[in-house]
Write a protein that holds these residues in place. Sequence first.
Motif, PDB file in Angstrom:
ATOM      1  N   ASN A 178      56.532 -49.773  38.068  1.00  0.00           N
ATOM      2  CA  ASN A 178      55.724 -49.624  39.287  1.00  0.00           C
ATOM      3  C   ASN A 178      55.898 -48.257  39.941  1.00  0.00           C
ATOM      4  OD1 ASN A 178      58.282 -49.822  40.397  1.00  0.00           O
ATOM      5  ND2 ASN A 178      57.630 -51.106  42.102  1.00  0.00           N
ATOM      6  N   SER A 179      56.222 -47.244  39.134  1.00  0.00           N
ATOM      7  CA  SER A 179      56.347 -45.865  39.626  1.00  0.00           C
ATOM      8  C   SER A 179      57.398 -45.729  40.727  1.00  0.00           C
ATOM      9  CB  SER A 179      54.993 -45.346  40.131  1.00  0.00           C
ATOM     10  OG  SER A 179      54.030 -45.388  39.101  1.00  0.00           O
ATOM     11  N   MET A 180      58.383 -46.612  40.728  1.00  0.00           N
ATOM     12  CA  MET A 180      59.507 -46.578  41.671  1.00  0.00           C
ATOM     13  C   MET A 180      59.079 -46.818  43.120  1.00  0.00           C
ATOM     14  SD  MET A 180      61.834 -43.456  40.134  1.00  0.00           S
ATOM     15  CE  MET A 180      63.148 -43.769  41.326  1.00  0.00           C
ATOM     16  N   ILE A 181      57.948 -47.472  43.324  1.00  0.00           N
ATOM     17  CA  ILE A 181      57.502 -47.779  44.686  1.00  0.00           C
ATOM     18  C   ILE A 181      58.307 -48.959  45.232  1.00  0.00           C
ATOM     19  CG2 ILE A 181      55.563 -48.564  46.096  1.00  0.00           C
ATOM     20  CD1 ILE A 181      53.712 -47.163  44.123  1.00  0.00           C
ATOM     21  N   TYR A 182      58.846 -48.798  46.432  1.00  0.00           N
ATOM     22  CA  TYR A 182      59.629 -49.864  47.060  1.00  0.00           C
ATOM     23  C   TYR A 182      58.685 -50.760  47.853  1.00  0.00           C
ATOM     24  CZ  TYR A 182      62.977 -52.202  50.136  1.00  0.00           C
ATOM     25  OH  TYR A 182      63.707 -53.146  50.823  1.00  0.00           O
ATOM     26  N   ALA A 183      58.439 -51.949  47.346  1.00  0.00           N
ATOM     27  CA  ALA A 183      57.516 -52.883  47.996  1.00  0.00           C
ATOM     28  C   ALA A 183      58.134 -54.277  48.005  1.00  0.00           C
ATOM     29  CB  ALA A 183      56.169 -52.908  47.273  1.00  0.00           C
ATOM     30  N   ARG A 184      58.368 -54.800  49.192  1.00  0.00           N
ATOM     31  CA  ARG A 184      58.899 -56.155  49.320  1.00  0.00           C
ATOM     32  C   ARG A 184      57.779 -57.176  49.114  1.00  0.00           C
ATOM     33  NH1 ARG A 184      61.723 -54.945  55.165  1.00  0.00           N
ATOM     34  NH2 ARG A 184      63.389 -53.547  54.448  1.00  0.00           N
ATOM     35  N   GLY A 185      58.165 -58.382  48.792  1.00  0.00           N
ATOM     36  CA  GLY A 185      57.184 -59.450  48.691  1.00  0.00           C
ATOM     37  C   GLY A 185      56.574 -59.762  50.047  1.00  0.00           C
ATOM     38  N   HIS A 186      55.364 -60.297  50.027  1.00  0.00           N
ATOM     39  CA  HIS A 186      54.690 -60.613  51.283  1.00  0.00           C
ATOM     40  C   HIS A 186      55.338 -61.840  51.931  1.00  0.00           C
ATOM     41  CE1 HIS A 186      51.486 -61.708  54.095  1.00  0.00           C
ATOM     42  NE2 HIS A 186      51.091 -60.454  53.984  1.00  0.00           N
ATOM     43  N   PRO A 187      55.503 -61.832  53.258  1.00  0.00           N
ATOM     44  CA  PRO A 187      56.140 -62.970  53.943  1.00  0.00           C
ATOM     45  C   PRO A 187      55.510 -64.319  53.620  1.00  0.00           C
ATOM     46  CG  PRO A 187      55.954 -61.122  55.450  1.00  0.00           C
ATOM     47  CD  PRO A 187      55.232 -60.715  54.188  1.00  0.00           C
ATOM     48  N   SER A 188      54.191 -64.357  53.414  1.00  0.00           N
ATOM     49  CA  SER A 188      53.534 -65.636  53.132  1.00  0.00           C
ATOM     50  C   SER A 188      53.974 -66.215  51.788  1.00  0.00           C
ATOM     51  CB  SER A 188      52.013 -65.467  53.155  1.00  0.00           C
ATOM     52  OG  SER A 188      51.586 -64.577  52.138  1.00  0.00           O
ATOM     53  N   ASP A 189      54.337 -65.341  50.842  1.00  0.00           N
ATOM     54  CA  ASP A 189      54.824 -65.832  49.555  1.00  0.00           C
ATOM     55  C   ASP A 189      56.148 -66.572  49.719  1.00  0.00           C
ATOM     56  OD1 ASP A 189      52.672 -64.773  48.181  1.00  0.00           O
ATOM     57  OD2 ASP A 189      53.658 -62.852  47.857  1.00  0.00           O
ATOM     58  N   PHE A 190      57.031 -66.007  50.515  1.00  0.00           N
ATOM     59  CA  PHE A 190      58.334 -66.642  50.722  1.00  0.00           C
ATOM     60  C   PHE A 190      58.208 -67.915  51.550  1.00  0.00           C
ATOM     61  CE2 PHE A 190      59.246 -62.040  50.305  1.00  0.00           C
ATOM     62  CZ  PHE A 190      59.972 -62.096  49.125  1.00  0.00           C
ATOM     63  N   LYS A 191      57.226 -67.940  52.433  1.00  0.00           N
ATOM     64  CA  LYS A 191      57.033 -69.129  53.268  1.00  0.00           C
ATOM     65  C   LYS A 191      56.750 -70.353  52.416  1.00  0.00           C
ATOM     66  CE  LYS A 191      54.459 -70.770  57.302  1.00  0.00           C
ATOM     67  NZ  LYS A 191      53.404 -70.443  58.307  1.00  0.00           N
ATOM     68  N   SER A 192      56.048 -70.146  51.289  1.00  0.00           N
ATOM     69  CA  SER A 192      55.738 -71.276  50.414  1.00  0.00           C
ATOM     70  C   SER A 192      56.998 -71.851  49.775  1.00  0.00           C
ATOM     71  CB  SER A 192      54.752 -70.843  49.324  1.00  0.00           C
ATOM     72  OG  SER A 192      55.331 -69.879  48.461  1.00  0.00           O
ATOM     73  N   TRP A 193      58.055 -71.035  49.660  1.00  0.00           N
ATOM     74  CA  TRP A 193      59.312 -71.536  49.107  1.00  0.00           C
ATOM     75  C   TRP A 193      59.963 -72.555  50.035  1.00  0.00           C
ATOM     76  CZ3 TRP A 193      62.302 -66.530  47.245  1.00  0.00           C
ATOM     77  CH2 TRP A 193      61.511 -65.859  46.303  1.00  0.00           C
ATOM     78  N   PHE A 194      59.740 -72.370  51.340  1.00  0.00           N
ATOM     79  CA  PHE A 194      60.418 -73.194  52.342  1.00  0.00           C
ATOM     80  C   PHE A 194      59.438 -74.104  53.078  1.00  0.00           C
ATOM     81  CE2 PHE A 194      62.898 -69.359  51.734  1.00  0.00           C
ATOM     82  CZ  PHE A 194      64.215 -69.797  51.729  1.00  0.00           C
ATOM     83  N   LYS A 195      58.359 -74.488  52.413  1.00  0.00           N
ATOM     84  CA  LYS A 195      57.306 -75.237  53.099  1.00  0.00           C
ATOM     85  C   LYS A 195      57.794 -76.586  53.628  1.00  0.00           C
ATOM     86  CE  LYS A 195      55.472 -76.951  48.673  1.00  0.00           C
ATOM     87  NZ  LYS A 195      54.269 -77.004  47.807  1.00  0.00           N
ATOM     88  N   ASN A 196      58.877 -77.105  53.059  1.00  0.00           N
ATOM     89  CA  ASN A 196      59.410 -78.394  53.521  1.00  0.00           C
ATOM     90  C   ASN A 196      60.622 -78.233  54.433  1.00  0.00           C
ATOM     91  OD1 ASN A 196      57.495 -79.878  51.993  1.00  0.00           O
ATOM     92  ND2 ASN A 196      58.765 -79.651  50.150  1.00  0.00           N
ATOM     93  N   ASP A 197      60.911 -76.995  54.816  1.00  0.00           N
ATOM     94  CA  ASP A 197      62.073 -76.723  55.667  1.00  0.00           C
ATOM     95  C   ASP A 197      61.581 -76.265  57.039  1.00  0.00           C
ATOM     96  OD1 ASP A 197      64.413 -76.019  56.874  1.00  0.00           O
ATOM     97  OD2 ASP A 197      65.117 -74.690  55.278  1.00  0.00           O
ATOM     98  N   SER A 198      61.723 -77.119  58.024  1.00  0.00           N
ATOM     99  CA  SER A 198      61.239 -76.797  59.373  1.00  0.00           C
ATOM    100  C   SER A 198      62.100 -75.745  60.056  1.00  0.00           C
ATOM    101  CB  SER A 198      61.205 -78.070  60.229  1.00  0.00           C
ATOM    102  OG  SER A 198      62.506 -78.652  60.315  1.00  0.00           O
ATOM    103  N   ASN A 199      63.280 -75.466  59.514  1.00  0.00           N
ATOM    104  CA  ASN A 199      64.183 -74.487  60.123  1.00  0.00           C
ATOM    105  C   ASN A 199      64.010 -73.089  59.539  1.00  0.00           C
ATOM    106  OD1 ASN A 199      65.494 -76.456  61.769  1.00  0.00           O
ATOM    107  ND2 ASN A 199      66.699 -77.110  59.986  1.00  0.00           N
ATOM    108  N   TYR A 200      63.036 -72.932  58.652  1.00  0.00           N
ATOM    109  CA  TYR A 200      62.865 -71.637  57.982  1.00  0.00           C
ATOM    110  C   TYR A 200      62.405 -70.552  58.950  1.00  0.00           C
ATOM    111  CZ  TYR A 200      60.472 -67.962  55.389  1.00  0.00           C
ATOM    112  OH  TYR A 200      60.047 -66.744  54.925  1.00  0.00           O
ATOM    113  N   LEU A 201      63.069 -69.411  58.883  1.00  0.00           N
ATOM    114  CA  LEU A 201      62.677 -68.221  59.632  1.00  0.00           C
ATOM    115  C   LEU A 201      62.712 -67.037  58.676  1.00  0.00           C
ATOM    116  CD1 LEU A 201      64.693 -68.647  62.961  1.00  0.00           C
ATOM    117  CD2 LEU A 201      62.223 -68.904  62.662  1.00  0.00           C
TER     118      LEU A 201
END
Length: 235
Positions: free
Chosen positions: A139-162
Amino acid sequence: MISLTSFAIRCGFPFVSFIIFMLIFMCILKEWMFTYFSNYLLPEKIINEFDYIVVGSGSAGSIVALRLAENSNNTVLVLEAGICAGILFDIPGLTPLLQKSLVDWHYSTVPQKHGGWALKNNISNWPMGSIYGGTSRLNSMIYARGHPSDFKSWFKNDSNYLYEKHILSYFMKAEDQRGRYKSSQLHSTGGPLAVDDLPFITPFAQHFLDAVSSLNFSIHDLNGGENRGLWGVIS
């Protein structure tokens, strides 16, 4: 800065061809030497059990393995399906040539309904590295974090997720920001992953940015959470 074409004309195509040949030769030689001498690089005592096994040597796996190995009492094994990279793989400008190659898993998207209109069947390549360093090598050494909405799907059943607590804090812990966002609350310093501004910008890119500014568009932090507009790339 002269272009490759101008350089070739001035120096002669045979000379440029020789340089390219030598680069490829050194790359192949490095791979051969690594394979040939691999037996001598193994530890004197083969370890059959490990405290931790990290699958994948990409940006995340490498940092996880490093953190675990900081404790000298831990034994850590990193598994990587890809190959050991040669020197040509260390040149960011050549990364487009690595896509759809033996170091790429050859993934692609499904046909897109609202995007990819300039692509055949609206399907986009989705490069994923099969190489030491993972997709960070493609990826040409570009520093790009994952989008917050992607991680939110990991914790969709966790009401304490921040996001700030469970995801962002670990991104910041891993980062050593050395550029324009050094004082940003979304970045940090002191981590194992060095991130900095691009060392130069081409005249064409500068003209483009000036045109964008004249239209009252803002240039945002690529990892700042703003999804619309343009972003300043960091590496």
